[in-house]
Design a protein around this motif. Structure first.
Motif, PDB file in Angstrom:
ATOM      1  N   ALA A 135       0.890  -0.995  -0.008  1.00  0.00           N
ATOM      2  CA  ALA A 135       0.132  -0.001  -0.127  1.00  0.00           C
ATOM      3  C   ALA A 135       0.851   1.006   0.092  1.00  0.00           C
ATOM      4  CB  ALA A 135      -0.970  -0.007   1.275  1.00  0.00           C
ATOM      5  N   GLY A 136       1.946   1.202   0.932  1.00  0.00           N
ATOM      6  CA  GLY A 136       2.752   2.427   0.756  1.00  0.00           C
ATOM      7  C   GLY A 136       3.457   2.740  -0.601  1.00  0.00           C
ATOM      8  N   GLU A 137       4.022   1.638  -0.909  1.00  0.00           N
ATOM      9  CA  GLU A 137       4.770   1.834  -2.205  1.00  0.00           C
ATOM     10  C   GLU A 137       3.942   2.238  -3.186  1.00  0.00           C
ATOM     11  OE1 GLU A 137       7.845   1.455  -3.646  1.00  0.00           O
ATOM     12  OE2 GLU A 137       8.490   1.768  -1.576  1.00  0.00           O
ATOM     13  N   TYR A 138       2.527   1.721  -3.246  1.00  0.00           N
ATOM     14  CA  TYR A 138       1.629   2.069  -4.352  1.00  0.00           C
ATOM     15  C   TYR A 138       1.274   3.512  -4.360  1.00  0.00           C
ATOM     16  CZ  TYR A 138      -2.206   1.559  -7.592  1.00  0.00           C
ATOM     17  OH  TYR A 138      -3.225   1.946  -8.566  1.00  0.00           O
ATOM     18  N   VAL A 139       0.916   3.976  -3.100  1.00  0.00           N
ATOM     19  CA  VAL A 139       0.345   5.197  -2.820  1.00  0.00           C
ATOM     20  C   VAL A 139       1.533   6.355  -3.044  1.00  0.00           C
ATOM     21  CG1 VAL A 139      -0.228   7.124  -1.317  1.00  0.00           C
ATOM     22  CG2 VAL A 139      -1.261   4.696  -1.206  1.00  0.00           C
ATOM     23  N   SER A 140       2.677   6.012  -2.878  1.00  0.00           N
ATOM     24  CA  SER A 140       3.971   7.158  -2.914  1.00  0.00           C
ATOM     25  C   SER A 140       4.363   7.173  -4.504  1.00  0.00           C
ATOM     26  CB  SER A 140       4.941   6.486  -2.217  1.00  0.00           C
ATOM     27  OG  SER A 140       6.426   7.189  -2.585  1.00  0.00           O
ATOM     28  N   VAL A 141       4.221   5.837  -5.168  1.00  0.00           N
ATOM     29  CA  VAL A 141       4.685   6.174  -6.524  1.00  0.00           C
ATOM     30  C   VAL A 141       3.467   6.519  -7.514  1.00  0.00           C
ATOM     31  CG1 VAL A 141       5.584   4.494  -8.392  1.00  0.00           C
ATOM     32  CG2 VAL A 141       6.376   4.044  -6.102  1.00  0.00           C
ATOM     33  N   SER A 153       1.921   8.991  -6.512  1.00  0.00           N
ATOM     34  CA  SER A 153       2.203  10.316  -6.332  1.00  0.00           C
ATOM     35  C   SER A 153       3.054  10.777  -7.222  1.00  0.00           C
ATOM     36  CB  SER A 153       2.410  10.663  -5.091  1.00  0.00           C
ATOM     37  OG  SER A 153       1.179  10.372  -4.164  1.00  0.00           O
ATOM     38  N   GLN A 154       4.218  10.324  -7.330  1.00  0.00           N
ATOM     39  CA  GLN A 154       5.309  10.392  -8.337  1.00  0.00           C
ATOM     40  C   GLN A 154       4.590  10.497  -9.774  1.00  0.00           C
ATOM     41  OE1 GLN A 154       8.661   7.976  -8.321  1.00  0.00           O
ATOM     42  NE2 GLN A 154       9.323   8.680 -10.123  1.00  0.00           N
ATOM     43  N   ALA A 155       3.811   9.318  -9.953  1.00  0.00           N
ATOM     44  CA  ALA A 155       3.289   9.163 -11.360  1.00  0.00           C
ATOM     45  C   ALA A 155       2.334  10.152 -11.785  1.00  0.00           C
ATOM     46  CB  ALA A 155       2.505   7.704 -11.591  1.00  0.00           C
ATOM     47  N   ASP A 156       1.510  10.908 -10.836  1.00  0.00           N
ATOM     48  CA  ASP A 156       0.509  11.983 -10.832  1.00  0.00           C
ATOM     49  C   ASP A 156       1.452  13.294 -11.315  1.00  0.00           C
ATOM     50  OD1 ASP A 156      -1.319  10.097 -10.669  1.00  0.00           O
ATOM     51  OD2 ASP A 156      -1.842  10.884  -8.513  1.00  0.00           O
ATOM     52  N   THR A 157       2.536  13.258 -10.605  1.00  0.00           N
ATOM     53  CA  THR A 157       3.211  14.535 -10.680  1.00  0.00           C
ATOM     54  C   THR A 157       3.966  14.381 -12.151  1.00  0.00           C
ATOM     55  OG1 THR A 157       3.856  14.586  -8.285  1.00  0.00           O
ATOM     56  CG2 THR A 157       5.252  15.915  -9.759  1.00  0.00           C
ATOM     57  N   GLU A 158       4.404  13.201 -12.645  1.00  0.00           N
ATOM     58  CA  GLU A 158       4.964  12.942 -13.870  1.00  0.00           C
ATOM     59  C   GLU A 158       3.669  13.609 -15.068  1.00  0.00           C
ATOM     60  OE1 GLU A 158       6.703   9.334 -14.044  1.00  0.00           O
ATOM     61  OE2 GLU A 158       8.355   9.892 -12.947  1.00  0.00           O
ATOM     62  N   ALA A 159       2.751  13.216 -14.770  1.00  0.00           N
ATOM     63  CA  ALA A 159       1.662  13.195 -15.721  1.00  0.00           C
ATOM     64  C   ALA A 159       1.166  14.800 -15.843  1.00  0.00           C
ATOM     65  CB  ALA A 159       0.288  12.476 -15.344  1.00  0.00           C
ATOM     66  N   ALA A 160       1.202  15.539 -14.528  1.00  0.00           N
ATOM     67  CA  ALA A 160       0.802  16.489 -14.848  1.00  0.00           C
ATOM     68  C   ALA A 160       1.896  17.585 -15.491  1.00  0.00           C
ATOM     69  CB  ALA A 160       0.563  17.196 -13.284  1.00  0.00           C
ATOM     70  N   VAL A 186      12.656  10.078 -18.070  1.00  0.00           N
ATOM     71  CA  VAL A 186      13.102   9.136 -18.990  1.00  0.00           C
ATOM     72  C   VAL A 186      12.472   7.852 -18.804  1.00  0.00           C
ATOM     73  CG1 VAL A 186      15.212  10.255 -19.593  1.00  0.00           C
ATOM     74  CG2 VAL A 186      14.941   8.438 -17.719  1.00  0.00           C
ATOM     75  N   GLU A 187      12.159   7.133 -19.920  1.00  0.00           N
ATOM     76  CA  GLU A 187      11.301   5.805 -19.764  1.00  0.00           C
ATOM     77  C   GLU A 187      11.651   4.764 -18.781  1.00  0.00           C
ATOM     78  OE1 GLU A 187       9.768   2.265 -22.593  1.00  0.00           O
ATOM     79  OE2 GLU A 187      11.230   3.995 -23.340  1.00  0.00           O
ATOM     80  N   PHE A 188      12.954   4.487 -18.588  1.00  0.00           N
ATOM     81  CA  PHE A 188      13.165   3.468 -17.639  1.00  0.00           C
ATOM     82  C   PHE A 188      13.210   3.930 -16.054  1.00  0.00           C
ATOM     83  CE2 PHE A 188      17.112   4.950 -19.339  1.00  0.00           C
ATOM     84  CZ  PHE A 188      18.001   5.189 -18.290  1.00  0.00           C
ATOM     85  N   LEU A 189      13.068   5.329 -16.115  1.00  0.00           N
ATOM     86  CA  LEU A 189      12.972   5.996 -14.369  1.00  0.00           C
ATOM     87  C   LEU A 189      11.572   6.160 -14.401  1.00  0.00           C
ATOM     88  CD1 LEU A 189      16.409   8.178 -14.030  1.00  0.00           C
ATOM     89  CD2 LEU A 189      15.954   5.534 -13.552  1.00  0.00           C
ATOM     90  N   GLN A 190      10.661   6.107 -15.033  1.00  0.00           N
ATOM     91  CA  GLN A 190       9.449   6.608 -14.994  1.00  0.00           C
ATOM     92  C   GLN A 190       8.692   5.747 -14.015  1.00  0.00           C
ATOM     93  OE1 GLN A 190       7.593   6.462 -19.041  1.00  0.00           O
ATOM     94  NE2 GLN A 190       6.867   8.582 -18.474  1.00  0.00           N
ATOM     95  N   ALA A 191       7.711   6.416 -13.019  1.00  0.00           N
ATOM     96  CA  ALA A 191       7.125   5.711 -11.819  1.00  0.00           C
ATOM     97  C   ALA A 191       6.067   4.510 -12.488  1.00  0.00           C
ATOM     98  CB  ALA A 191       6.090   6.725 -11.099  1.00  0.00           C
ATOM     99  N   ARG A 192       6.226   3.459 -11.818  1.00  0.00           N
ATOM    100  CA  ARG A 192       5.540   2.316 -12.204  1.00  0.00           C
ATOM    101  C   ARG A 192       4.764   1.689 -10.731  1.00  0.00           C
ATOM    102  NH1 ARG A 192       9.678   2.026 -15.583  1.00  0.00           N
ATOM    103  NH2 ARG A 192       9.003   1.879 -17.850  1.00  0.00           N
ATOM    104  N   PRO A 193       3.723   2.264 -10.475  1.00  0.00           N
ATOM    105  CA  PRO A 193       3.179   1.878  -9.143  1.00  0.00           C
ATOM    106  C   PRO A 193       2.856   0.825  -8.745  1.00  0.00           C
ATOM    107  CG  PRO A 193       2.026   3.917 -10.186  1.00  0.00           C
ATOM    108  CD  PRO A 193       2.808   3.342 -11.187  1.00  0.00           C
ATOM    109  N   LEU A 194       2.086  -0.219  -9.692  1.00  0.00           N
ATOM    110  CA  LEU A 194       1.967  -1.573  -9.726  1.00  0.00           C
ATOM    111  C   LEU A 194       3.182  -2.423  -9.562  1.00  0.00           C
ATOM    112  CD1 LEU A 194      -0.544  -3.677  -9.245  1.00  0.00           C
ATOM    113  CD2 LEU A 194      -0.457  -3.826 -11.698  1.00  0.00           C
ATOM    114  N   GLN A 195       4.138  -2.120 -10.193  1.00  0.00           N
ATOM    115  CA  GLN A 195       5.503  -2.779 -10.104  1.00  0.00           C
ATOM    116  C   GLN A 195       6.062  -2.674  -8.860  1.00  0.00           C
ATOM    117  OE1 GLN A 195       9.104  -1.312 -11.810  1.00  0.00           O
ATOM    118  NE2 GLN A 195       9.154  -3.277 -13.035  1.00  0.00           N
ATOM    119  N   ALA A 196       6.159  -1.545  -8.265  1.00  0.00           N
ATOM    120  CA  ALA A 196       6.854  -1.474  -7.225  1.00  0.00           C
ATOM    121  C   ALA A 196       6.012  -2.108  -6.039  1.00  0.00           C
ATOM    122  CB  ALA A 196       6.768   0.314  -6.885  1.00  0.00           C
ATOM    123  N   ALA A 197       4.714  -1.822  -5.773  1.00  0.00           N
ATOM    124  CA  ALA A 197       3.799  -2.407  -4.817  1.00  0.00           C
ATOM    125  C   ALA A 197       4.082  -3.949  -4.735  1.00  0.00           C
ATOM    126  CB  ALA A 197       2.326  -2.226  -4.999  1.00  0.00           C
TER     127      ALA A 197
END
Length: 229
Positions: A63-69, A71-78, A136-147
């Motif tokens: 849960a912690g990783e998913y929420v955290s990552v 947030s990172q993905a949302d920031t990148e998307a914005a 960059v592509e290989f550093l982009q946030a991947r929430p499900l993978q991290a969780a």
């Protein structure tokens, strides 16, 4: 033929989550069990505590990783959405901005402008995401993978002290849990350092030292405030 390279930074996405999960699984579960063991409880209670810690910790890590990552993905998307809008409404300003980035990196202005024009014509959004935003592509946030990675590796790490409780004599549980956990942490720290291209000894020592502190303090709490059950 294109020269292929496999850089260590390409592993950062899953490596960070895997190391964090396994490290936390070993330290938190072993510390929790040592605290209970130091309170002079039965091996059954210690085992049950460890199982509860494994389940709760795995879900908490996921849960912690998913929420955290996320947030990172949302920031990148914005940021990507804003850049898309600016490229559509202010293309000349964006071209000048890109030119200045390349000038700051060491190109003369004429060459920087030529590079900016060429890359903008090829793929303006990807160019700005990479060179202006650092995405960059290989550093982009991947929430499900991290969780999933964190939850799985936490469970694997937590299994180590649990197995020790099943195998070690009750009179030696504290020593057995501490020794096996520190060995596992040293191996984990060294492996993570090797995969990441860092010094193996330094990585092992870094993880072991913090693990020893956590287990020692938790055991002390259990010894001071525990009661015979």
């Amino acid at each position: 033929m294109r020269h292929g390279e496999n850089h260590k930074v390409q592993h950062l996405g899953w490596l960070r989550a895997a190391v964090l999960g396994a490290n936390d699984g070993i330290i938190s579960t072993a510390s929790l069990m040592m605290g209970i063991a130091a309170a002079q409880t039965s091996s059954h209670t210690i085992l049950l505590t460890g199982i509860a810690g494994l389940v709760a910790g795995s879900l908490s890590m996921a849960a912690g990783e998913y929420v955290s990552v996320c947030s990172q993905a949302d920031t990148e998307a914005a940021d990507i959405a804003r850049e898309t809008y600016e490229l559509a409404t202010q293309p000349d300003a964006e071209l000048r901005e890109l030119t200045e980035i390349y000038v700051a990196r060491g190109l003369d202005r004429e060459l920087a402008h030529q590079v900016a024009v060429k890359l903008t014509a090829h793929d303006a959004l990807t160019t700005h995401a990479r060179d202006e935003l650092g995405i960059v592509e290989f550093l982009q946030a991947r929430p499900l993978q991290a969780a999933l990675t964190s939850a799985a590796t936490f469970a694997v790490g937590a299994l180590i002290p649990l197995i020790v409780v099943l195998l070690a004599p009750e009179s030696q549980l504290l020593t057995a849990i501490a020794a096996s956990s520190l060995i596992a942490l040293a191996f984990l720290g060294g492996l993570a350092a090797k995969v990441g291209g860092a010094g193996v000894i330094k990585g092992a020592w870094r993880v072991c030292s913090w693990g020893a502190i956590a287990m020692g303090l938790t055991a002390a709490v259990g010894h001071l405030f525990g009661v015979q059950v």
